[in-house]
Design a protein around this motif. Structure first.
Motif, PDB file in Angstrom:
ATOM      1  N   TYR A 155       1.544   6.332  -7.353  1.00  0.00           N
ATOM      2  CA  TYR A 155       0.511   7.016  -7.777  1.00  0.00           C
ATOM      3  C   TYR A 155       0.714   8.459  -7.435  1.00  0.00           C
ATOM      4  O   TYR A 155       0.033   9.450  -8.226  1.00  0.00           O
ATOM      5  CB  TYR A 155      -0.851   6.274  -7.426  1.00  0.00           C
ATOM      6  N   SER A 156       1.239   8.938  -6.453  1.00  0.00           N
ATOM      7  CA  SER A 156       1.279  10.340  -5.874  1.00  0.00           C
ATOM      8  C   SER A 156       2.271  11.026  -7.107  1.00  0.00           C
ATOM      9  O   SER A 156       2.311  11.962  -7.560  1.00  0.00           O
ATOM     10  CB  SER A 156       2.256  10.538  -4.602  1.00  0.00           C
ATOM     11  N   GLN A 171       2.531   1.488  -3.507  1.00  0.00           N
ATOM     12  CA  GLN A 171       1.547   2.050  -4.450  1.00  0.00           C
ATOM     13  C   GLN A 171       1.304   3.499  -4.271  1.00  0.00           C
ATOM     14  O   GLN A 171       1.316   4.073  -5.229  1.00  0.00           O
ATOM     15  CB  GLN A 171       0.413   1.177  -3.995  1.00  0.00           C
ATOM     16  N   LYS A 172       1.135   3.957  -2.774  1.00  0.00           N
ATOM     17  CA  LYS A 172       0.918   5.572  -2.740  1.00  0.00           C
ATOM     18  C   LYS A 172       2.102   6.376  -3.434  1.00  0.00           C
ATOM     19  O   LYS A 172       1.734   7.473  -3.757  1.00  0.00           O
ATOM     20  CB  LYS A 172       0.793   5.594  -1.214  1.00  0.00           C
ATOM     21  N   LYS A 173       3.338   5.828  -3.185  1.00  0.00           N
ATOM     22  CA  LYS A 173       4.302   6.724  -3.500  1.00  0.00           C
ATOM     23  C   LYS A 173       4.359   6.662  -5.121  1.00  0.00           C
ATOM     24  O   LYS A 173       4.547   7.952  -5.744  1.00  0.00           O
ATOM     25  CB  LYS A 173       5.866   5.941  -3.292  1.00  0.00           C
ATOM     26  N   GLU A 205       0.801  -1.154   0.052  1.00  0.00           N
ATOM     27  CA  GLU A 205      -0.033   0.039   0.197  1.00  0.00           C
ATOM     28  C   GLU A 205       0.896   1.131  -0.067  1.00  0.00           C
ATOM     29  O   GLU A 205       0.616   2.306  -0.612  1.00  0.00           O
ATOM     30  CB  GLU A 205      -1.121  -0.064   1.268  1.00  0.00           C
TER      31      GLU A 205
END
Length: 416
Positions: free
Chosen positions: A393-394, A389-391, A386
């Motif tokens: 998509y940011s 993934q956040k890194k 998670e």
């Protein structure tokens, strides 16, 4: 050591970057490579993959310690055989061993002969016979072009109409050229897919951490099959016991089977697997690193890739260690891919929190521009999938991606 990589894609970018990080390596050359690689200090060589004679001359002149072959086409064109005949060290299977990827039927025979679990199948060169078999079996069913098709020669047909259309495209419309003159028709297997790669030297097998690729173009696994829209590693929903079984009954059995077949395998063996109720089964074998799996597996390797390959080439026992970190990689593709797509778009500049591996790019008067279907891959590592993934998509949301598209759900299967 000075090293040479054959290939031009994101996979080769990841391999070259990893090799260049080794304290034992001074220079990494890539033929032909792509202009995006230069950002990481990789030196480009303007010699085509199929120009074996000039590649051999280059390797001799530069004092290349050994060459690593990235893509499947040069392997099946016998580049390893030619380098070895010229007295050069090269890591990859020879032409005979690369047939484990070059022919689906060859791979199936290896599996059947060595009790390697896989889907039931029949092979056909006669279109009418193939159609009759599909009608008899019904859907869902899987249709595969026997030869190479750049990762796009597989149709998982959920209806009879879809299956018959796939046969027509392959066998009578020649969508994949000679690769579709023969087809393999397989039973449909239900379960979660995962990729298991290993370094192989004859009967010795050294597995890597597993990953999961996303083949469909759009979110929720919708749309056409592509060469891969992203990947992540680890794959927590696949048990350690499932992986252990796959190493023993699939990878090690395949390596021994290739020895018995008189086609011993040295290089990277890729097993595309499915976790069924009856254990892991093989969907396909490849004779090289996967793309985009390489871009999420190699960042987790904490031992020296150059040392591992050097050890294998010199019959020493390699040391493989892996990070507990998670890695997520998202492919940024040109609008329209995998069909006709846009070209010439500017390449976004990403923040330093992510790694960028370039694939379909070209140099346009000193500026790097998009030229292929899969243009680049953005990858990040973190403690959890998670967080990684956040890194990613940011970083993607912070740039202008006009003319591009990417999936928004890479890695999501791991925490559903």
């Amino acid at each position: 050591m000075k090293l040479l990589i054959i290939g031009s894609g994101g996979r080769e970018h990841a391999i070259a970057k990893n090799l260049l990080a080794s304290p034992k390596v001074t220079d990494v050359y890539c033929a032909k490579g792509n202009p995006g690689m230069k950002n990481d200090g990789i030196q480009l060589v303007d010699i085509a993959e199929d120009d074996h004679a000039n590649l051999i001359t280059f390797a001799k002149e530069k004092g290349i310690a050994w060459t690593f072959v990235g893509p499947e086409v040069p392997l099946l064109n016998g580049i390893v055989d030619d380098f070895q005949a010229a007295g050069l060290d090269v890591f990859g299977p020879n032409k005979a061993a690369a047939m484990i990827e070059g022919s689906k039927e060859f791979a199936k025979k290896i599996m059947v002969d060595n009790q390697i679990p896989t889907a039931d199948y029949e092979a056909f060169t006669d279109y009418e016979a193939a159609c009759a078999y599909v009608k008899e079996k019904g859907a869902p069913i899987v249709i595969k072009a026997d030869g190479l098709a750049a990762g796009k020669g597989v149709t998982v047909a959920m209806t009879l109409e879809e299956a018959l259309q796939a046969l027509k495209e392959m066998m009578t419309d020649h969508r994949f050229g000679e690769s579709g003159d023969k087809v393999v028709v397989e039973e449909f297997l239900a379960g979660e897919e995962f990729s298991l790669l290993a370094f192989v030297k004859n009967e010795k097998v050294y597995p890597m951490v597993i990953s999961q690729d996303h083949k469909r173009a759009y979110d929720n696994d919708e749309g056409p099959n592509t060469g891969g829209m992203g990947a992540y590693s680890p794959v927590p929903q696949i048990s350690a016991a499932m992986v252990d079984t796959a190493v023993e009954k699939i990878l090690k059995a395949a390596a021994l089977g290739m020895m018995k077949n008189g086609t011993p395998f040295t290089g990277i063996l890729y097993a595309g697997l499915i976790a069924t109720e009856d254990g892991p089964k093989v969907i396909e074998f490849n004779a090289r690193f996967g793309d985009p799996e390489t871009q999420v597996v190699l960042p987790r390797l904490t031992s020296d890739l150059a040392q591992i390959i050097d050890d294998l080439l010199n019959d020493r026992e390699p040391d493989l260690t892996w990070s507990e970190q998670a890695s997520v990689g998202v492919v940024v593709a040109a609008e329209g891919y995998p069909n006709s797509y846009q070209k010439g778009m500017a390449i976004p500049t990403f923040n330093e929190q992510v790694n960028v591996y370039y694939a379909g790019v070209t140099d346009d008067q000193g500026t790097t521009k998009a030229s292929g279907g899969r243009v680049l891959l953005v990858e990040a590592e973190a403690k959890t999938i998670e967080a990684a993934q956040k890194k990613v998509y940011s970083a993607l949301e912070a740039v202008d991606t006009t003319g591009y598209f990417y999936r928004k759900d890479i890695g999501a299967k791991s925490f559903k």
